[in-house]
Write an enzyme that holds these catalytic residues in place. Structure first.
Site, mmCIF file in Angstrom:
data_model
loop_
_atom_site.group_PDB
_atom_site.id
_atom_site.type_symbol
_atom_site.label_atom_id
_atom_site.label_comp_id
_atom_site.label_asym_id
_atom_site.label_seq_id
_atom_site.Cartn_x
_atom_site.Cartn_y
_atom_site.Cartn_z
ATOM 1 C CB THR A 1 24.214 44.823 6.877
ATOM 2 O OG1 THR A 1 23.874 44.017 7.879
ATOM 3 C CG2 THR A 1 24.234 46.390 7.203
ATOM 4 C CG ASN B 1 14.881 38.891 11.694
ATOM 5 O OD1 ASN B 1 13.931 39.268 10.949
ATOM 6 N ND2 ASN B 1 15.331 39.497 12.653
ATOM 7 C CD GLN C 1 16.871 34.629 10.063
ATOM 8 O OE1 GLN C 1 16.986 33.586 10.191
ATOM 9 N NE2 GLN C 1 17.918 35.384 10.492
ATOM 10 C CG HIS D 1 26.087 35.006 10.026
ATOM 11 N ND1 HIS D 1 25.755 35.389 11.260
ATOM 12 C CD2 HIS D 1 26.177 36.390 9.202
ATOM 13 C CE1 HIS D 1 25.041 36.376 11.221
ATOM 14 N NE2 HIS D 1 25.136 37.203 10.067
ATOM 15 C CB CYS E 1 19.892 46.302 19.462
ATOM 16 S SG CYS E 1 19.472 46.612 20.975
HETATM 17 N N1 PLP Z 1 18.384 40.355 7.127
HETATM 18 C C1 PLP Z 1 17.800 39.480 8.157
HETATM 19 C C2 PLP Z 1 16.590 39.027 7.942
HETATM 20 C C3 PLP Z 1 18.640 38.867 9.164
HETATM 21 O O1 PLP Z 1 18.192 38.145 9.980
HETATM 22 C C4 PLP Z 1 20.054 39.438 9.239
HETATM 23 C C5 PLP Z 1 20.854 38.943 10.455
HETATM 24 O O2 PLP Z 1 20.510 39.146 11.592
HETATM 25 C C6 PLP Z 1 20.257 40.259 8.232
HETATM 26 C C7 PLP Z 1 19.725 40.858 7.104
HETATM 27 C C8 PLP Z 1 21.838 41.048 8.273
HETATM 28 O O3 PLP Z 1 22.824 40.097 7.955
HETATM 29 P P1 PLP Z 1 24.389 40.179 8.128
HETATM 30 O O4 PLP Z 1 24.736 39.791 9.733
HETATM 31 O O5 PLP Z 1 24.786 39.161 7.176
HETATM 32 O O6 PLP Z 1 24.785 41.694 7.691
#
Ligand code: PLP
Length: 388
Positions: A73, A156, A184, A206, A331
Site C-alpha cells: 500500500t 487477488n 499476488q 506477507h 474489507c
Molecule cells: N495489492 C494486492 C493485489 C493485494 O492482494 C494486497 C493485499 O491484500 C495489497 C496490494 C496490499 O498489500 P499490503 O498489505 O502489503 O499493503
C-alpha cells in the site's frame, strides 16, 4: 477437543515461513543501525543488502532498484503520483489509468486527484480489456502530462493472470509509464520486471511467507523516479526516509530467497492440489461456478460462487467446519462487501464469491477436508432452498 484448523486463505496473508522466522531471530541480535559506519552498523547494512539482493532476484531486478517500504500500500502511494523526476528535470504525469479489478491500494489512485484517475474495464472473463486501454490512451490529453497505467499481474480474488506486458507496450507507445502490482504474482509465477516491460513493480512480504508490514517498490532504473512519499534522513537513497524496518526486511529477504528456490516445485504441487479440489467441488455441486476457470490463473487460487449461498453464510459455514477461507473482498473491518471484481466482470455481485487460496504448506489432507466441508455447505444450501 479443539477443532483442527485448515488455513486456506494464503492470498489474504501467508503464514510466516521458518526461514524468515529464523533469519529474523538471528537479526534480533544485531544492534547496529544500517546507516552507521562502525562495525555494528556495517553488520546491519550487510544483512539489509543481502535481503535486497534476494528480493531483487525474485522479480528479476537489480538490487539497487529495490526500495523497501512498509508494504504494498505504501509502495503504491509512493509511485502513483503526478510529480516525477527524470534525472534533474521535473516530469508531470497527467492521468492514471487503473484496471477496474485492482486492489484498493492501487484503485484509490495514490496521490492523484480523483478526477485524474480512470478505470480500464475488464472482459467478462476477468481479463483487462486491452482494446479499451488503447482507446483511452489515444484520447489522453498530452498537455496535462504523460499517462500512467497500472495493471496488476495477478488478481487477488480470482487469481487471473493479466496481460501486463501487452498493457506496458500500449503505455510505452504513447510515452507513458507502466506500474505493476505483482503482490499476488511474486512467489507463485516467475516475475521479471524486464520481461514484463514494467517501469515499477510493487510487492509485499506477507503474501510470500515473510513478516507483515514490509514490502518494496521495485524500479526499472534510477533515472525516472516518483516524488518521495516520506522525506527525512535520506535512507533508501532518499526515496524512503526513516530507519529501515530492519528485522522485517531481513525476514522478507529470507522468504524471497526460499520462494525463488522453490518456485517451480511449489507451482506444480499446488496446481495438482487445486485440480483435486476443483474436481471434488464439481463432484458434489455440479452447478458451482469457478471464476476464471477458462483463462490463465495462478495455481493456488480458486474463486467460486455457489448459487443460492451468500458469501457470509458460506464463510461462516466453512469456518465452523474448521476451514479458513475468505469472501473475495473482505474489507479491513472484517465485513464482507460485494466483490468489485465480480461487478467489473459483469456478474451479479450479489451472487457472492468465496475464495480458497492454497500455499506451500497445503497438503492433500487439507484438500480432502475442504472437499468434505464443501459438500456439507453445498448440501445445506439445497436444504435452505427447499425450505424457502
Ligand atoms: N495489492 C494486492 C493485489 C493485494 O492482494 C494486497 C493485499 O491484500 C495489497 C496490494 C496490499 O498489500 P499490503 O498489505 O502489503 O499493503
Amino acid at each position: 477437543m479443539a477443532l483442527e484448523r485448515t488455513y486456506l486463505d494464503w492470498n489474504a496473508t501467508a503464514p510466516l515461513c521458518d526461514e524468515a522466522r529464523f533469519a529474523m531471530i538471528v537479526a534480533l541480535s544485531l544492534p547496529g543501525n544500517a546507516s552507521s559506519v562502525h562495525g555494528e552498523g556495517r553488520a546491519a547494512r550487510a544483512a539489509l543488502e543481502k535481503a535486497r539482493r534476494s528480493v531483487a532476484r525474485l522479480v528479476g531486478a537489480e538490487p539497487a532498484h529495490v526500495i523497501f517500504t512498509s508494504g504494498a500500500t505504501e509502495a503504491s502511494n509512493h509511485v502513483l503520483v503526478p510529480e516525477f523526476r527524470m534525472g534533474r528535470a521535473a516530469l508531470k504525469i497527467g492521468a492514471l489509468y487503473v484496471s477496474a479489478i485492482e486492489h484498493p491500494a492501487i484503485r484509490e489512485g495514490g496521490r492523484f486527484a480523483s478526477e485524474n484517475v480512470h478505470e480500464i474495464p475488464v472482459t467478462a472473463e476477468g481479463v483487462v480489456d486491452l482494446a479499451a486501454l488503447e482507446a483511452m490512451l489515444a484520447a489522453h490529453d498530452r498537455n496535462s502530462g504523460l499517462p500512467m497505467v497500472a495493471v496488476m499481474l495477478v488478481n487477488n480474488e480470482t487469481g487471473i493472470v493479466q496481460p501486463v506486458a501487452e498493457a506496458a507496450k500500449l503505455a510505452h507507445a504513447v510515452g507513458g509509464l507502466m506500474v505493476v502490482d505483482a503482490v499476488q504474482a511474486a512467489a507463485r509465477i516467475a516475475v521479471d520486471i524486464n520481461a514484463l516491460d514494467a517501469d515499477f513493480l510493487i510487492i509485499s512480504s506477507h503474501k510470500i511467507g515473510g513478516p507483515k508490514g514490509v514490502g518494496a517498490l521495485v524500479t526499472r532504473g534510477e533515472v525516472l523516479m516518483p516524488k518521495p512519499l516520506i522525506r527525512g534522513g535520506g535512507q533508501e537513497k532518499g526515496h524512503r526516509s526513516g530507519t529501515e524496518n530492519f528485522f522485517a526486511i531481513v525476514g522478507f529477504g529470507a522468504a524471497a530467497e526460499l520462494a525463488f528456490t522453490e518456485l517451480d516445485e511449489r507451482r506444480d504441487r499446488i496446481s495438482s492440489l487445486r485440480a483435486r479440489l476443483e474436481e471434488g467441488m464439481r463432484g458434489s455441486a455440479p452447478d458451482v461456478i469457478i471464476h476464471g476457470a477458462d483463462v490463465e490463473r495462478v495455481s493456488n487460487t480458486c474463486f467460486f460462487t455457489l448459487p443460492g449461498l451468500k458469501s457470509e453464510t458460506g464463510q461462516i459455514g466453512f469456518d465452523l467446519e474448521g476451514i479458513a477461507l475468505s469472501a473475495g473482498s473482505a474489507c479491513s473491518s472484517g465485513k464482507v462487501g460485494e466483490s468489485h471484481v465480480l461487478t467489473a466482470m459483469g456478474r451479479d455481485p450479489k451472487l457472492g464469491g468465496l475464495r480458497i487460496s492454497l500455499g506451500p504448506a497445503t497438503t492433500e489432507a487439507d484438500i480432502d477436508r475442504v472437499i468434505a466441508a464443501f459438500a456439507k455447505v453445498a448440501g445445506r444450501r439445497r436444504l435452505d432452498g427447499q425450505a424457502a
